[in-house]
Structure formats: structure tokens, C-alpha cells
Design a protein around this motif. Structure first.
Motif, PDB file in Angstrom:
ATOM      1  N   VAL A  21      10.310 -10.402  -9.875  1.00  0.00           N
ATOM      2  CA  VAL A  21       9.725  -9.159  -9.382  1.00  0.00           C
ATOM      3  C   VAL A  21       8.424  -9.503  -8.687  1.00  0.00           C
ATOM      4  CG1 VAL A  21       8.806  -6.900 -10.015  1.00  0.00           C
ATOM      5  CG2 VAL A  21      10.755  -7.841 -11.269  1.00  0.00           C
ATOM      6  N   THR A  22       8.301  -9.102  -7.428  1.00  0.00           N
ATOM      7  CA  THR A  22       7.036  -9.319  -6.728  1.00  0.00           C
ATOM      8  C   THR A  22       6.294  -7.995  -6.612  1.00  0.00           C
ATOM      9  OG1 THR A  22       7.797  -8.963  -4.445  1.00  0.00           O
ATOM     10  CG2 THR A  22       8.057 -11.186  -5.363  1.00  0.00           C
ATOM     11  N   THR A  23       4.980  -8.108  -6.673  1.00  0.00           N
ATOM     12  CA  THR A  23       4.093  -6.967  -6.458  1.00  0.00           C
ATOM     13  C   THR A  23       2.970  -7.462  -5.547  1.00  0.00           C
ATOM     14  OG1 THR A  23       2.868  -7.549  -8.469  1.00  0.00           O
ATOM     15  CG2 THR A  23       4.551  -5.819  -8.666  1.00  0.00           C
ATOM     16  N   SER A  24       2.228  -6.524  -5.006  1.00  0.00           N
ATOM     17  CA  SER A  24       1.023  -6.853  -4.263  1.00  0.00           C
ATOM     18  C   SER A  24      -0.004  -5.792  -4.605  1.00  0.00           C
ATOM     19  CB  SER A  24       1.296  -6.877  -2.762  1.00  0.00           C
ATOM     20  OG  SER A  24       0.129  -7.269  -2.070  1.00  0.00           O
ATOM     21  N   HIS A  25      -1.108  -6.235  -5.189  1.00  0.00           N
ATOM     22  CA  HIS A  25      -2.156  -5.302  -5.606  1.00  0.00           C
ATOM     23  C   HIS A  25      -3.482  -5.803  -5.049  1.00  0.00           C
ATOM     24  CE1 HIS A  25      -4.819  -3.327  -8.715  1.00  0.00           C
ATOM     25  NE2 HIS A  25      -4.186  -2.323  -8.137  1.00  0.00           N
ATOM     26  N   GLN A  26      -4.163  -4.935  -4.319  1.00  0.00           N
ATOM     27  CA  GLN A  26      -5.440  -5.277  -3.694  1.00  0.00           C
ATOM     28  C   GLN A  26      -5.326  -6.553  -2.864  1.00  0.00           C
ATOM     29  OE1 GLN A  26      -8.026  -5.224  -7.154  1.00  0.00           O
ATOM     30  NE2 GLN A  26      -8.235  -2.982  -7.034  1.00  0.00           N
ATOM     31  N   GLY A  27      -4.211  -6.665  -2.142  1.00  0.00           N
ATOM     32  CA  GLY A  27      -3.982  -7.784  -1.244  1.00  0.00           C
ATOM     33  C   GLY A  27      -3.545  -9.072  -1.902  1.00  0.00           C
ATOM     34  N   LYS A  28      -3.343  -9.061  -3.224  1.00  0.00           N
ATOM     35  CA  LYS A  28      -2.953 -10.283  -3.946  1.00  0.00           C
ATOM     36  C   LYS A  28      -1.493 -10.177  -4.393  1.00  0.00           C
ATOM     37  CE  LYS A  28      -4.051 -13.219  -7.838  1.00  0.00           C
ATOM     38  NZ  LYS A  28      -4.676 -13.323  -9.131  1.00  0.00           N
ATOM     39  N   HIS A  56       1.069  -9.214 -16.314  1.00  0.00           N
ATOM     40  CA  HIS A  56       0.081  -8.974 -15.259  1.00  0.00           C
ATOM     41  C   HIS A  56       0.632  -8.021 -14.195  1.00  0.00           C
ATOM     42  CE1 HIS A  56      -3.334  -9.799 -12.707  1.00  0.00           C
ATOM     43  NE2 HIS A  56      -2.539 -10.181 -11.741  1.00  0.00           N
ATOM     44  N   SER A  57       1.933  -8.059 -13.934  1.00  0.00           N
ATOM     45  CA  SER A  57       2.544  -7.208 -12.910  1.00  0.00           C
ATOM     46  C   SER A  57       2.556  -5.735 -13.287  1.00  0.00           C
ATOM     47  CB  SER A  57       3.979  -7.666 -12.641  1.00  0.00           C
ATOM     48  OG  SER A  57       3.982  -8.964 -12.120  1.00  0.00           O
ATOM     49  N   SER A  87       0.644 -16.798 -16.007  1.00  0.00           N
ATOM     50  CA  SER A  87       0.226 -15.438 -15.673  1.00  0.00           C
ATOM     51  C   SER A  87      -0.412 -15.369 -14.293  1.00  0.00           C
ATOM     52  CB  SER A  87      -0.778 -14.925 -16.711  1.00  0.00           C
ATOM     53  OG  SER A  87      -1.229 -13.635 -16.342  1.00  0.00           O
ATOM     54  N   GLY A  88      -0.049 -14.331 -13.564  1.00  0.00           N
ATOM     55  CA  GLY A  88      -0.596 -14.108 -12.235  1.00  0.00           C
ATOM     56  C   GLY A  88      -2.071 -13.762 -12.229  1.00  0.00           C
ATOM     57  N   ASP A  89      -2.643 -13.491 -13.385  1.00  0.00           N
ATOM     58  CA  ASP A  89      -4.085 -13.210 -13.399  1.00  0.00           C
ATOM     59  C   ASP A  89      -4.899 -14.496 -13.265  1.00  0.00           C
ATOM     60  OD1 ASP A  89      -3.636 -14.170 -15.978  1.00  0.00           O
ATOM     61  OD2 ASP A  89      -4.849 -12.647 -16.952  1.00  0.00           O
TER      62      ASP A  89
END
Length: 181
Positions: A21-28, A56-57, A87-89
Motif C-alpha cells: 500500500v502506498t500513500t503520500s502525505h505532505q509530499g513524502k 505509519h501509513s 517503518s516509513g517514519d
């Protein structure tokens, strides 16, 4: 028959292939590995998935209301497992795992170039008590030239199965011919 703990039911009813699953939050952009998902209905195409606040997603999906579900094949097994173990964070997973970001058309979350298919989705409902997101599929992208097409299925505790033989009984599906293929 031998009774075993009911907590293992998911191993018998595994919902489908492991997905990214991909997300994009605040350009990241970010990627997570997910195994708990299901098709809910055909039209409009609705997908249910469980993403908890420990991921994180989760906050990105709650904030933006959109994501991409990418379907990897067995040649990406090590990458899929490793994505799920960080983790993506703290990690740029696209960079760490050498995955190609491709722009989606309807959502800010990126497609993953190495995957067999990518589904652009928007959140249409949630069931907070179960961390359940109901996603509507808006666009579907499939790499029709991809040689490896076998998907990966999680059996629990780090054990996976690959798709096996394809059994085509489509000619017998009289009642369901009207559904899209």
C-alpha cells in the motif's frame, strides 16, 4: 479432524495476495506491506483493508483519504517482507528497496513500477472499531508485458505460498457473465 486454536483461522481463509500500500502525505511517499484485505463488491469496486494506528501509513491514509494498492509477484518476496519489517517514519522505503515511483492519475500516492498491478483508491468509509478502511478502486493499472505473474500469499508466521496452477472454469459461470473480467 483435529481442533486447533481459532486464532489460526486466517491461515485457512487467507484473503488474497500480499499487497503493498502506498500513500503520500505532505509530499513524502511511503509503502507498507498488507495481508488483511478483501473485495467487498464488484460495482463500484470496493476493497476492505485493515491498517492500524501502529502502522505509519495509518495517519497518512486518514489524512489524505487515498492510496494505491500495488500487487507484487513472487520475485519481490524478500522486498515485500523487508518493507513490512521497517517503518516509513524513519526509512524512505522507495530508496532503500530500489523501487520505482510512478505517478498515479487520480491520487497523490505513487504506483510501484515493479508490481504486476496498481489500484488507485479513495477511502469511502471507515469502521474505526476495527481499523477497517473501505476503499473504492478508481483506476487499475496492469503490466501486461510482465513475465512473472505469480502472486504471494501469507500463511502466517513468515510462511508464504505462491500461486499455483490456474484453473479456468469461466465457461461454467453462467450467472456471473455480466461481471467485468
Amino acid at each position: 479432524m483435529k481442533e486447533v486454536p481459532a486464532s489460526g483461522a486466517f491461515r485457512q481463509l487467507e484473503p488474497g495476495p500480499i499487497v503493498l500500500v502506498t500513500t503520500s502525505h505532505q509530499g513524502k511517499p511511503n509503502i507498507m506491506t498488507m495481508g488483511f484485505h478483501m473485495m467487498i463488491q464488484h460495482e463500484p469496486p470496493l476493497i476492505g483493508c485493515v491498517i492500524g494506528p501502529w502502522d505509519h501509513s495509518y495517519s497518512a491514509l486518514r489524512s489524505t483519504g487515498e492510496c494505491v494498492i500495488a500487487i507484487p509477484t513472487i520475485d519481490l518476496t524478500r522486498t515485500v517482507v523487508d518493507i513490512g519489517n521497517c517503518s516509513g517514519d524513519t526509512v524512505d522505503k522507495f530508496e532503500r528497496f530500489g523501487l520505482t515511483l510512478q505517478p498515479a492519475r487520480s491520487v497523490a500516492a505513487p504506483l510501484i513500477g515493479e508490481c504486476l498491478a496498481n489500484i488507485e483508491c479513495r477511502v469511502v468509509d471507515t469502521v474505526d472499531a476495527y481499523n477497517l478502511f473501505i476503499l473504492e478502486a478508481e483506476r487499475l493499472w496492469v503490466d501486461t508485458d510482465r513475465k512473472e505473474r505469480r502472486t504471494l500469499h501469507h500463511r502466517g508466521d513468515g510462511v508464504f505460498a505462491a500461486d499455483g496452477d490456474v484453473l479456468d472454469f469461466s465457461e461454467r459461470m453462467e450467472k456471473w457473465r455480466h461481471l467485468p473480467r
